[in-house]
Design an enzyme around this catalytic site. Structure first.
Site, PDB file in Angstrom:
ATOM      1  N   THR A  25       0.059 -36.192  20.514  1.00 62.66           N
ATOM      2  CA  THR A  25      -1.001 -35.269  20.937  1.00 62.66           C
ATOM      3  C   THR A  25      -0.429 -33.867  21.090  1.00 62.66           C
ATOM      4  OG1 THR A  25      -2.208 -37.027  22.067  1.00 62.66           O
ATOM      5  CG2 THR A  25      -2.613 -34.786  22.842  1.00 62.66           C
ATOM      6  N   GLY A  26      -1.227 -32.862  20.730  1.00 61.82           N
ATOM      7  CA  GLY A  26      -0.799 -31.476  20.928  1.00 61.82           C
ATOM      8  C   GLY A  26      -0.787 -30.686  19.641  1.00 61.82           C
ATOM      9  N   ASP A  80       5.631 -37.314  18.051  1.00 55.42           N
ATOM     10  CA  ASP A  80       4.937 -36.647  19.157  1.00 55.42           C
ATOM     11  C   ASP A  80       5.706 -35.388  19.577  1.00 55.42           C
ATOM     12  OD1 ASP A  80       3.105 -36.160  21.148  1.00 55.42           O
ATOM     13  OD2 ASP A  80       3.379 -38.068  22.190  1.00 55.42           O
ATOM     14  N   ALA A  82       6.745 -32.256  22.556  1.00 53.88           N
ATOM     15  CA  ALA A  82       7.320 -32.226  23.911  1.00 53.88           C
ATOM     16  C   ALA A  82       7.178 -30.817  24.465  1.00 53.88           C
ATOM     17  CB  ALA A  82       8.789 -32.637  23.887  1.00 53.88           C
ATOM     18  N   GLY A  94       3.477 -33.967  28.583  1.00 51.12           N
ATOM     19  CA  GLY A  94       2.275 -34.031  29.401  1.00 51.12           C
ATOM     20  C   GLY A  94       1.600 -32.687  29.615  1.00 51.12           C
ATOM     21  N   GLU A 102       0.665 -41.472  25.932  1.00 48.15           N
ATOM     22  CA  GLU A 102       1.843 -41.158  25.116  1.00 48.15           C
ATOM     23  C   GLU A 102       3.026 -42.034  25.508  1.00 48.15           C
ATOM     24  OE1 GLU A 102       1.138 -36.448  24.061  1.00 48.15           O
ATOM     25  OE2 GLU A 102       2.104 -36.956  25.940  1.00 48.15           O
TER      26      GLU A 102
HETATM   27  C1  5RP Z   1       0.641 -33.701  25.490  1.00 48.80           C
HETATM   28  C2  5RP Z   1       2.079 -33.501  25.229  1.00 48.80           C
HETATM   29  C3  5RP Z   1       2.453 -32.629  24.098  1.00 48.80           C
HETATM   30  O1  5RP Z   1       3.230 -33.351  23.209  1.00 48.80           O
HETATM   31  C4  5RP Z   1       3.224 -31.466  24.620  1.00 48.80           C
HETATM   32  O2  5RP Z   1       2.436 -30.813  25.598  1.00 48.80           O
HETATM   33  C5  5RP Z   1       3.587 -30.485  23.517  1.00 48.80           C
HETATM   34  O3  5RP Z   1       2.428 -29.890  23.025  1.00 48.80           O
HETATM   35  P1  5RP Z   1       2.456 -28.769  21.916  1.00 48.80           P
HETATM   36  O4  5RP Z   1       2.987 -29.408  20.673  1.00 48.80           O
HETATM   37  O5  5RP Z   1       1.037 -28.307  21.813  1.00 48.80           O
HETATM   38  O6  5RP Z   1       3.361 -27.658  22.416  1.00 48.80           O
HETATM   39  O7  5RP Z   1       2.943 -34.019  25.884  1.00 48.80           O
HETATM   40  O8  5RP Z   1       0.448 -34.480  26.632  1.00 48.80           O
END
Ligand code: 5RP
Length: 221
Positions: A25-26, A80, A82, A94, A102
Site C-alpha cells: 500500500t502507498g 511494499d 516503508a 504504517g 501489511e
Molecule cells: C502504508 C505504508 C506505506 O508502505 C508507507 O507509508 C510508505 O508509503 P509511500 O510509498 O507512499 O511513501 O506503510 O501503511
C-alpha cells in the site's frame, strides 16, 4: 522516471508465473502494482493479495486476479513500501495507515521486498513517528501507556476526526527519539492491551530496493 516508479518496477522482476504476490500500500507500491497490471495484461499468471482496501480497488481496476488473505497460508513474494529503514533492513511502516494488514501479509511471505526512496534511510529508526494501531475503546489509556514507553503519542486525525483504519481502529503516531532495538520494542508495544499492532517491521524484509543519487538502483540484501 521518478524514484518511486524506478524502485517499484524493479521489484516486479522478482515475480514469476504461478506466484501468489502480496500487494503493498502507498505511493511507491502503486508503481509496482501498475507494472504488475501491465505484466498480467501481457500474460503473467499470478494471484495478488491486497494489503488494504485502496490496493484492492487499484488491483481490480488493473484486472489483477486477487485472493482474499483468508484463502492463503503462504505468499511467495510481497512488494511494499516503508516510511523509514535502517542498515539492518528494519522498517517503520504504517504512514498510510495499512500497517495491520501489511504485517499480516508480510509475516506469511517467503520473500518481502521493501521499495523505498533513499531519503527514507536512517542510521537508527525513530526519525519517523511510529504508527501504532489501537482500539478506539479506551484509546486514551493506550496513549498514556505508550507514553510510558518513552515516546510522544499523537492521535492521527483526518478532517477533524480520528483517522479510521480499514479495520475500524485508530492510529496513534509515537515519536521516539531513537529506536535501538525494534524487536524488543515490538514486544513491549504489543503487550499493551489496547494495541492491535505496531508499525515496526523487525527482521521481516528480505531485501530493500532504493534509488541512488545518480539515478540508479541499490539493492540492500
Ligand atoms: C502504508 C505504508 C506505506 O508502505 C508507507 O507509508 C510508505 O508509503 P509511500 O510509498 O507512499 O511513501 O506503510 O501503511
Amino acid at each position: 522516471m521518478n524514484a518511486k516508479q524506478l524502485v517499484g518496477e524493479k521489484a516486479t522482476e522478482y515475480i514469476q508465473d504461478g506466484m501468489i504476490v502480496g500487494l503493498g500500500t502507498g505511493s511507491t507500491a502503486y508503481w509496482a502494482i501498475q507494472k504488475i497490471g501491465q505484466l498480467v495484461k501481457e500474460g503473467l499468471k499470478i494471484k495478488g493479495v491486497p494489503t488494504s482496501k485502496a490496493t484492492e480497488q487499484l488491483a481490480n481496476e488493473l484486472n489483477i486476479p486477487l485472493l482474499d488473505v483468508s484463502e492463503v497460508r503462504s505468499i511467495d513474494v510481497t512488494i511494499d513500501g516503508a516510511d523509514e529503514f535502517d542498515p539492518n533492513k528494519q522498517l517503520i511502516k504504517g504512514g498510510g495507515g495499512a500497517l495491520l494488514r501489511e504485517k499480516i501479509v508480510a509475516r506469511i511471505s517467503k520473500v518481502f521486498i521493501c521499495i523505498a526512496d533513499a531519503n527514507k534511510s536512517s542510521e537508527f529508526l525513530g526519525s519517523y513517528p511510529l504508527p501504532v494501531e489501537v482500539t478506539p475503546f479506551a484509546y486514551q489509556i493506550t496513549a498514556y501507556q505508550l507514553e510510558q514507553l518513552g515516546c510522544k503519542p499523537t492521535l492521527r486525525m483526518k478532517d477533524d476526526k480520528p483517522y479510521i483504519t480499514d479495520n475500524q481502529n485508530y492510529i496513534i503516531d509515537c515519536k521516539f527519539e531513537r529506536i535501538d532495538n525494534p524487536s524488543e520494542l515490538t514486544v513491549l508495544l504489543n503487550q499493551i492491551p489496547g494495541v492491535v499492532e505496531n508499525g515496526l517491521f523487525a527482521n521481516i524484509a528480505t531485501k530493500i530496493i532504493c534509488n541512488t543519487e545518480d539515478g540508479g538502483i541499490e539493492v540492500i540484501e
